[in-house]
Scaffold this motif. Structure first.
Motif, PDB file in Angstrom:
ATOM      1  N   CYS A   1     -14.300  -5.160   5.008  1.00 42.99           N
ATOM      2  CA  CYS A   1     -14.444  -5.125   3.480  1.00 42.99           C
ATOM      3  C   CYS A   1     -14.038  -3.950   2.661  1.00 42.99           C
ATOM      4  CB  CYS A   1     -15.533  -5.553   3.068  1.00 42.99           C
ATOM      5  SG  CYS A   1     -16.405  -6.927   3.847  1.00 42.99           S
ATOM      6  N   ASN A   2     -13.606  -2.898   3.352  1.00 37.84           N
ATOM      7  CA  ASN A   2     -13.257  -1.602   2.912  1.00 37.84           C
ATOM      8  C   ASN A   2     -12.091  -1.852   1.897  1.00 37.84           C
ATOM      9  OD1 ASN A   2     -15.285   0.116   3.267  1.00 37.84           O
ATOM     10  ND2 ASN A   2     -14.241   0.845   5.253  1.00 37.84           N
ATOM     11  N   LYS A   3     -11.081  -2.575   2.094  1.00 36.98           N
ATOM     12  CA  LYS A   3      -9.946  -2.625   1.286  1.00 36.98           C
ATOM     13  C   LYS A   3      -9.685  -3.726   0.207  1.00 36.98           C
ATOM     14  CE  LYS A   3      -7.212  -0.223   4.788  1.00 36.98           C
ATOM     15  NZ  LYS A   3      -6.121  -0.392   5.599  1.00 36.98           N
ATOM     16  N   LEU A   4     -10.863  -4.316   0.043  1.00 39.55           N
ATOM     17  CA  LEU A   4     -11.286  -5.427  -0.871  1.00 39.55           C
ATOM     18  C   LEU A   4     -11.251  -4.773  -2.363  1.00 39.55           C
ATOM     19  CD1 LEU A   4     -13.577  -7.844   0.845  1.00 39.55           C
ATOM     20  CD2 LEU A   4     -10.858  -8.176   0.648  1.00 39.55           C
ATOM     21  N   GLU A   5     -10.328  -5.288  -2.886  1.00 39.93           N
ATOM     22  CA  GLU A   5     -10.445  -4.835  -4.406  1.00 39.93           C
ATOM     23  C   GLU A   5     -11.745  -5.183  -5.248  1.00 39.93           C
ATOM     24  OE1 GLU A   5      -9.460  -2.838  -7.731  1.00 39.93           O
ATOM     25  OE2 GLU A   5      -8.088  -3.011  -6.019  1.00 39.93           O
ATOM     26  N   ALA A   6     -12.451  -6.316  -4.791  1.00 38.90           N
ATOM     27  CA  ALA A   6     -13.562  -6.931  -5.521  1.00 38.90           C
ATOM     28  C   ALA A   6     -14.865  -5.795  -5.062  1.00 38.90           C
ATOM     29  CB  ALA A   6     -14.204  -8.189  -4.878  1.00 38.90           C
ATOM     30  N   LEU A   7     -14.780  -5.165  -3.770  1.00 32.06           N
ATOM     31  CA  LEU A   7     -15.720  -4.147  -3.539  1.00 32.06           C
ATOM     32  C   LEU A   7     -15.455  -2.994  -4.330  1.00 32.06           C
ATOM     33  CD1 LEU A   7     -18.123  -3.177  -1.751  1.00 32.06           C
ATOM     34  CD2 LEU A   7     -16.460  -2.528   0.079  1.00 32.06           C
ATOM     35  N   LYS A   8     -14.235  -2.580  -4.355  1.00 31.06           N
ATOM     36  CA  LYS A   8     -14.017  -1.377  -5.012  1.00 31.06           C
ATOM     37  C   LYS A   8     -14.472  -1.418  -6.655  1.00 31.06           C
ATOM     38  CE  LYS A   8     -10.009  -0.232  -2.550  1.00 31.06           C
ATOM     39  NZ  LYS A   8      -8.315  -0.268  -2.508  1.00 31.06           N
ATOM     40  N   ARG A   9     -14.250  -2.700  -7.296  1.00 30.70           N
ATOM     41  CA  ARG A   9     -14.682  -2.857  -8.439  1.00 30.70           C
ATOM     42  C   ARG A   9     -16.190  -2.759  -8.691  1.00 30.70           C
ATOM     43  NH1 ARG A   9     -11.753  -8.018 -10.384  1.00 30.70           N
ATOM     44  NH2 ARG A   9     -11.404  -8.489  -8.011  1.00 30.70           N
ATOM     45  N   TYR A  10     -16.891  -3.403  -7.736  1.00 31.42           N
ATOM     46  CA  TYR A  10     -18.184  -3.496  -7.669  1.00 31.42           C
ATOM     47  C   TYR A  10     -18.907  -2.045  -7.665  1.00 31.42           C
ATOM     48  CZ  TYR A  10     -23.144  -4.294  -6.135  1.00 31.42           C
ATOM     49  OH  TYR A  10     -24.455  -4.320  -6.174  1.00 31.42           O
TER      50      TYR A  10
END
Length: 70
Positions: A48-57
């Motif tokens: 999940c590290n590269k998921l944009e959704a995780l970065k935004r969260y």
């Protein structure tokens, strides 16, 4: 009776507890993902590290990295 869904609705029994475990124990974190087609899966952090959704969260919650998650 203890696993009766009528008496105990909306409960989940997927947490295991080890009494007497060290407070310094590290926990593995999996993230629940809901895919565009509706599938739901649990994925480890490295997936999940590269998921944009995780970065935004993380940004919304003012968290610099996943080690700061509660």
């Amino acid at each position: 009776m203890e696993n009766d869904d009528e008496c105990f609705p909306n409960r989940e029994v997927n947490a295991l507890y080890e009494l007497g475990a060290s407070d310094e124990q590290e926990w593995k974190i999996d993230f629940q993902l809901k895919w565009m087609l509706g599938d739901v899966t649990w994925e480890p952090l490295h997936e999940c590290n590269k998921l944009e959704a995780l970065k935004r969260y993380l940004k919304i919650h003012d968290i610099n990295n996943t080690s700061q998650l509660p």
